[in-house]
Design a protein around this motif. Structure first.
Motif: not given
Length: 185
Positions: A29-52
């Motif tokens: 989601l972001d990459h530059g000289d100061d570093g990088a930031f992203g999300v792992v997109i293939n690790r679903p949890l056993e928690v539905d969105v509505d719980e949080v």
């Protein structure tokens, strides 16, 4: 590395031993000289969105679960959205690159949800300090590949690692069938 990798996929090489990233697919989601930031997109949890985030559950792309975005900041949530081509992101959404955006999950859903293509909610994220990711890529830990707009919203996230490699063709496609422990091959 001279150009930004924002919007690209990091696909863990078959020999990746770090349990946080083995067989992972990361959307940067972001990459530059100061570093990088992203999300792992293939690790679903056993928690539905509505719980949080109950207000966002009706808009979460199936399977409607939270995904573990990485080992950092697991107590926070990020919403990655598909912003249709040519459209102006609604209030509360920042386009990251191409069709991908981040939604402020504090935004009332009635102001935003009807204008989003897809939504996936991630607990935590993945991050690298300046030069760290480049060193890992040079070491062969990651393959840097083009992202398809459907990748972060895949209906089969558990198969995404193999699917991304298979669609590359050639030698990379051969990795798609690699055993979890390459020493057992």
């Amino acid at each position: 590395m001279s150009s930004s990798l924002t919007g690209r996929l990091l696909v863990a090489a078959p020999g990746m031993r770090d349990p946080n990233f083995a067989r992972s697919v990361v959307l940067l989601l972001d990459h530059g000289d100061d570093g990088a930031f992203g999300v792992v997109i293939n690790r679903p949890l056993e928690v539905d969105v509505d719980e949080v985030l109950p207000d966002w559950q009706p808009f979460a792309t199936p399977p409607g679960r939270l995904f573990q975005g990485g080992p950092v900041g697991l107590d926070g949530a990020l919403g990655v959205v598909l912003v249709p081509d040519g459209s102006v992101p609604p209030p509360g959404v920042d386009r990251v690159t191409g069709p991908f955006g981040l939604v402020d999950l504090d935004t009332p859903t009635d102001e935003v949800a009807s204008r989003l293509g897809e939504l996936r909610v991630f607990a935590g994220h993945s991050g690298w300090s300046g030069g760290q990711l480049e060193a890992e890529i040079a070491r062969g830990d990651w393959l840097v590949l083009a992202a398809d707009e459907r990748d972060p919203f895949s209906g089969s996230p558990e198969r995404l690692w193999s699917q991304v490699l298979r669609r590359q063709g050639g030698d990379l496609a051969l990795f798609a069938g690699a055993p979890v422990d390459p020493r057992l091959n």
